[in-house]
Design a protein around this motif. Structure first.
Motif, PDB file in Angstrom:
ATOM      1  N   THR A 127       0.838  -1.282   0.079  1.00 47.66           N
ATOM      2  CA  THR A 127      -0.121   0.011  -0.105  1.00 47.66           C
ATOM      3  C   THR A 127       0.801   1.340   0.039  1.00 47.66           C
ATOM      4  O   THR A 127       1.994   1.111   0.533  1.00 47.66           O
ATOM      5  N   TRP A 151      -2.462  -7.775  -8.519  1.00 49.64           N
ATOM      6  CA  TRP A 151      -3.455  -7.086  -8.858  1.00 49.64           C
ATOM      7  C   TRP A 151      -3.494  -5.455  -8.249  1.00 49.64           C
ATOM      8  O   TRP A 151      -2.973  -5.486  -6.957  1.00 49.64           O
ATOM      9  N   ASP A 153      -5.034  -1.560  -7.387  1.00 50.17           N
ATOM     10  CA  ASP A 153      -6.211  -0.424  -7.603  1.00 50.17           C
ATOM     11  C   ASP A 153      -5.542   0.676  -6.945  1.00 50.17           C
ATOM     12  O   ASP A 153      -4.865   0.689  -5.778  1.00 50.17           O
ATOM     13  N   TRP A 154      -5.856   1.931  -7.406  1.00 50.78           N
ATOM     14  CA  TRP A 154      -5.767   3.085  -6.551  1.00 50.78           C
ATOM     15  C   TRP A 154      -6.744   4.325  -7.019  1.00 50.78           C
ATOM     16  O   TRP A 154      -7.450   4.043  -8.051  1.00 50.78           O
ATOM     17  N   LYS A 155      -6.918   5.231  -6.116  1.00 53.02           N
ATOM     18  CA  LYS A 155      -7.709   6.187  -6.443  1.00 53.02           C
ATOM     19  C   LYS A 155      -7.447   7.245  -5.458  1.00 53.02           C
ATOM     20  O   LYS A 155      -6.840   7.248  -4.353  1.00 53.02           O
ATOM     21  N   LEU A 173      -2.983   3.708  -2.979  1.00 53.82           N
ATOM     22  CA  LEU A 173      -2.785   2.507  -3.970  1.00 53.82           C
ATOM     23  C   LEU A 173      -2.678   1.234  -2.850  1.00 53.82           C
ATOM     24  O   LEU A 173      -2.303   1.313  -1.804  1.00 53.82           O
ATOM     25  N   ALA A 175      -2.234  -3.321  -3.606  1.00 52.20           N
ATOM     26  CA  ALA A 175      -1.759  -4.050  -4.356  1.00 52.20           C
ATOM     27  C   ALA A 175      -1.742  -5.392  -3.711  1.00 52.20           C
ATOM     28  O   ALA A 175      -1.192  -5.576  -2.634  1.00 52.20           O
ATOM     29  N   PRO A 180      -7.799 -10.103  -6.867  1.00 51.53           N
ATOM     30  CA  PRO A 180      -8.154  -8.793  -7.184  1.00 51.53           C
ATOM     31  C   PRO A 180      -8.379  -8.112  -5.708  1.00 51.53           C
ATOM     32  O   PRO A 180      -9.101  -8.549  -4.967  1.00 51.53           O
ATOM     33  N   ARG A 182      -9.734  -3.955  -4.271  1.00 52.30           N
ATOM     34  CA  ARG A 182     -10.330  -2.901  -4.974  1.00 52.30           C
ATOM     35  C   ARG A 182     -10.742  -2.020  -3.656  1.00 52.30           C
ATOM     36  O   ARG A 182     -11.048  -2.222  -2.680  1.00 52.30           O
ATOM     37  N   HIS A 346      -9.672  -7.961   2.760  1.00 51.17           N
ATOM     38  CA  HIS A 346      -9.312  -8.468   1.515  1.00 51.17           C
ATOM     39  C   HIS A 346      -8.460 -10.093   1.842  1.00 51.17           C
ATOM     40  O   HIS A 346      -8.740 -11.098   1.025  1.00 51.17           O
TER      41      HIS A 346
END
Length: 352
Positions: A127, A151, A153-155, A173, A175, A180, A182, A346
């Motif tokens: 992260t 896998w 994801d970031w926002k 972020l 990973a 997967p 999110r 997760h």
């Protein structure tokens, strides 16, 4: 079945905002690494992690492998300093010309070093938290390439949407090698300045609380004391009578910075807490009703730190510049806790 406990290392740990938040969610952070020796006390006093003073740019990946071991799910977390891309640096460029905030500091290369350590140590989870403008930079694209096999994801998260009483925006972020992952959309009730610091004892400008030496406010000049008395919560220096305005306010360039010398609002989130948040003239850092800037303790609490968080050893003199820098540069604790919850959920979903 594989041990589902998450074992972590926090790189660029600072005073432990991310470490404390992750631990509060149930992540076992074993080590915090930072080049600043001033981070040793807050990490080891407030969290269960050990502190290692080291330059992440030259850190041996084997150190991380040894700490993470092989018994659980491994995580490398971090917030590499990226001052050239920060809002403060870009504002400096606007105020002072192209020279300010434009030099390619070694700071942004720390993102590359972070990526190199991930490639070498190969944790199960990663992260990263950083400033939103980083997403438009080549160094971020290269960092994503270092996550081959994950896998990702970031926002950009608006922190008031996760329960932090502050309008801070951060790039987050995550990973995972497990499956997967999110980052959800958050929409928690907004916490306010009042609900966060409203019960602290009243102090004056230049004063300090007898029970908490970090609940102290910087002094104000006679003119600034008159200015804050003429300021209204959520207002600007435009509310002042003409004789209180300085030359920069009457210049056209001053129109770009209406929130300097501003008061916070009780029933709204605070502005982004910066390293200079203890200064009334450095932003909207005036207390909503008391004629002073916010105290160091109030700044820390607006960053999500608990009221008793220790930033410096007992007996050490309190420096506004030093402690303000440590607080302003911290990852908000609330954000660390949200990330920790996300990662724990997760892992539970992926490993059953």
């Amino acid at each position: 079945m594989r041990n589902k406990d998450i074992v972590a290392v926090d790189l660029f740990c600072g005073v432990g905002g991310l470490t404390y938040g992750l631990q509060s969610a149930g992540v076992s952070v074993k080590l915090g690494v930072d080049i600043d020796p001033n981070c040793a006390h807050p990490i080891e006093k407030n969290t269960n992690a050990k502190f290692l003073q080291a330059d992440v740019a030259s850190l041996d990946p084997q150190v991380l492998k040894n700490v993470l071991g092989s018994g659980g799910v491994t995580l490398i977390a971090g917030c590499a300093p990226c001052q050239p891309f920060s809002t403060y640096s870009r504002a400096a460029k606007q105020r002072h010309g192209n020279e300010a905030g434009t030099n390619k500091s070694e700071d942004w290369r720390l993102v590359e070093h972070f990526g190199n350590l991930i490639r070498a140590a190969q944790p199960d989870l990663v992260t990263m938290e950083n400033v939103p403008p980083l997403a438009q930079q080549e160094v971020f694209k290269n960092f994503l390439k270092s996550l081959e096999g994950y896998w990702v994801d970031w926002k950009v998260i608006e922190c008031q949407m996760i329960g932090l009483p502050q309008t801070r925006k951060r790039l987050v972020l995550v990973a995972s090698k497990l499956g997967p992952i999110r980052i959800p959309d958050y929409a928690l009730p907004v916490r306010t300045v009042r609900s966060t610091i409203g019960d602290l004892p009243a102090i004056s400008a230049g004063g300090v609380d007898s029970e908490d030496r970090l609940h102290r406010a910087s002094r104000l000049s006679d003119k600034n004391l008159e200015r804050i008395k003429s300021s209204v919560p959520g207002g600007t220096w435009r509310d002042w009578p003409d004789h209180l305005r300085s030359s920069c306010h009457v210049k056209e360039s001053g129109a770009t910075f209406p929130s300097v010398y501003g008061r916070m609002e009780w029933d709204a989130a605070a502005p982004t807490i910066t390293t200079q948040c203890f200064g009334y003239g450095n932003g909207r850092f005036g207390h909503p009703v008391q004629d002073r800037a916010i105290s160091l303790r109030e700044a820390a609490m607006l960053q999500g730190f608990p009221r008793d968080y220790s930033f410096i050893p007992e007996g050490e003199p309190v420096s506004f510049a030093k402690v303000g820098r440590l607080i302003g540069n911290a990852v908000p604790v609330t954000l660390g806790a949200v990330i920790g919850d996300l990662l724990i959920t997760h892992v539970s979903q992926q490993l059953g």
